[in-house]
Write an enzyme that holds these catalytic residues in place. Structure first.
Site, PDB file in Angstrom:
ATOM      1  CB  SER A   8      -0.919   0.011   1.221  1.00  0.00           C
ATOM      2  OG  SER A   8      -1.482   1.299   1.344  1.00  0.00           O
ATOM      3  CG  HIS A  33      -3.743  -1.505  -1.791  1.00  0.00           C
ATOM      4  ND1 HIS A  33      -4.811  -2.311  -2.148  1.00  0.00           N
ATOM      5  CD2 HIS A  33      -4.207  -0.712  -0.802  1.00  0.00           C
ATOM      6  CE1 HIS A  33      -5.854  -2.011  -1.401  1.00  0.00           C
ATOM      7  NE2 HIS A  33      -5.523  -1.035  -0.572  1.00  0.00           N
ATOM      8  CG  ASP A  35      -5.128   2.379   0.646  1.00  0.00           C
ATOM      9  OD1 ASP A  35      -6.097   1.606   0.564  1.00  0.00           O
ATOM     10  OD2 ASP A  35      -4.002   2.023   1.042  1.00  0.00           O
ATOM     11  CG  MET A  37      -8.451   7.055   2.350  1.00  0.00           C
ATOM     12  SD  MET A  37      -7.552   7.095   3.906  1.00  0.00           S
ATOM     13  CE  MET A  37      -6.815   5.461   3.897  1.00  0.00           C
ATOM     14  CG  HIS A  66      -9.240   0.117  -0.814  1.00  0.00           C
ATOM     15  ND1 HIS A  66      -8.687  -0.114   0.432  1.00  0.00           N
ATOM     16  CD2 HIS A  66     -10.589   0.083  -0.628  1.00  0.00           C
ATOM     17  CE1 HIS A  66      -9.654  -0.282   1.322  1.00  0.00           C
ATOM     18  NE2 HIS A  66     -10.812  -0.152   0.719  1.00  0.00           N
ATOM     19  CG  MET A  68     -11.393   3.192   1.697  1.00  0.00           C
ATOM     20  SD  MET A  68      -9.887   3.096   2.679  1.00  0.00           S
ATOM     21  CE  MET A  68      -8.684   3.249   1.381  1.00  0.00           C
ATOM     22  CG  MET A 137     -11.702  -2.680   4.595  1.00  0.00           C
ATOM     23  SD  MET A 137     -10.040  -2.304   3.972  1.00  0.00           S
ATOM     24  CE  MET A 137      -9.274  -1.537   5.396  1.00  0.00           C
ATOM     25  CG  ASP A 175      -6.266  -2.871   2.914  1.00  0.00           C
ATOM     26  OD1 ASP A 175      -5.246  -2.607   3.561  1.00  0.00           O
ATOM     27  OD2 ASP A 175      -6.852  -2.058   2.178  1.00  0.00           O
TER      28      ASP A 175
HETATM   29  C1  DX5 Z   1      -6.526   1.525   5.335  1.00  0.00           C
HETATM   30  C2  DX5 Z   1      -6.034   1.198   3.959  1.00  0.00           C
HETATM   31  C3  DX5 Z   1      -4.911   0.245   3.930  1.00  0.00           C
HETATM   32  C4  DX5 Z   1      -3.669   0.697   4.657  1.00  0.00           C
HETATM   33  C5  DX5 Z   1      -3.069  -0.528   5.266  1.00  0.00           C
HETATM   34  O1  DX5 Z   1      -7.770   2.126   5.271  1.00  0.00           O
HETATM   35  O2  DX5 Z   1      -7.076   0.630   3.177  1.00  0.00           O
HETATM   36  O3  DX5 Z   1      -4.584  -0.184   2.617  1.00  0.00           O
HETATM   37  O4  DX5 Z   1      -2.720   1.327   3.833  1.00  0.00           O
HETATM   38  O5  DX5 Z   1      -2.044  -0.152   6.104  1.00  0.00           O
HETATM   39  P1  DX5 Z   1      -1.339  -1.177   7.090  1.00  0.00           P
HETATM   40  O6  DX5 Z   1      -0.816  -2.314   6.266  1.00  0.00           O
HETATM   41  O7  DX5 Z   1      -0.274  -0.339   7.716  1.00  0.00           O
HETATM   42  O8  DX5 Z   1      -2.378  -1.634   8.079  1.00  0.00           O
HETATM   43 ZN    ZN Z   2      -6.524  -0.266   1.167  1.00  0.00          ZN
END
Ligand code: DX5
Ligand code: ZN
Length: 220
Positions: A8, A33, A35, A37, A66, A68, A137, A175
């Protein structure tokens, strides 16, 4: 079943994004990956299209995106155009799941659906045929570096059974709080893809951490 690591980029050093992206590109991780948000679906804001495009320009890995964000349907096409090869939306965020997944596939890319820790597997059971991947998740979405929620393993087992019974071939990704310490357990429970942010980027040797995750065995 496959074994894929998807580091990620949320945990990368954004001051050295190109360097960190190239480091992942030279590793045994098959995916990368991303993310996204929006500060509404989750209580944090990460990044959007310009950063995604900058990563895309430095990486030839399969881009696992991903989302969010609320109303992800509004942005699916733009993320596909920016280089996403898989777009995962949250079942809790879409208006209707099946049309959202169909919209992603219509862009010529893979479609994923994610469930938050409190969302049961049953909420997506009737759409597995429309999903190339389910993302479980294992922390509350929003931040890297949280602890793995142990109940997530049971959700993976339930999903594995459902997918095998329905014969849809849907991949399972997990994840949150994933590292070489729990990788063996997660692959054994039925995961195909492990996402890891802080475990990779905070490791002394990130590429070795990725290898350790890939090679993790239960009897170690
Ligand atoms: C959290 C993200 C993850 C995050 C995971 O909402 O979706 O992808 O980067 O981070 P770690 O591996 O540090 O838990
Ligand atoms: Zn993620």
């Amino acid at each position: 079943m496959s074994r894929i690591i998807s580091p990620s980029m949320l945990s990368a050093d954004f001051g050295h994004l190109a360097r960190d992206t190239r480091m992942i590109d030279a590793s045994d991780a098959e995916w990368i990956h991303i993310d996204v948000m929006d500060g509404v679906f989750v209580p944090n804001i990460s990044f959007g299209f310009p950063v995604l495009k900058a990563i895309r320009a430095e990486s030839s890995k399969f881009m696992d995106t991903h989302l969010m964000i609320v109303e992800p349907e509004r942005y699916i096409k733009r993320f596909a155009e920016a280089g996403a090869e898989l777009i995962t939306v949250h079942v809790e965020a879409v208006k209707e799941l099946r049309p959202a997944l169909e919209m992603i596939r219509a862009c010529g890319i893979k479609a994923g659906v994610s469930i938050k820790p409190a969302t049961p597997v049953s909420t997506i059971a009737d759409c597995l045929d429309a999903a190339d991947l389910v993302l479980v998740m294992s922390v509350e979405p929003g931040f890297g570096g949280q602890s793995f929620i142990p109940g997530s393993v049971e959700k993976v087992r339930q999903l594995r059974q459902l997918i095998d019974t329905q014969g849809t071939g849907t991949l399972i990704e997990i994840d949150g709080g994933v590292s070489a310490k729990n990788a063996a357990l997660l692959f054994d429970a039925g995961c195909d893809v492990l996402v890891a942010g802080s475990a990779v980027f905070k490791a002394e040797n990130p590429q070795a951490e990725i290898r350790n995750m890939l090679n993790a065995r239960i009897d170690q």
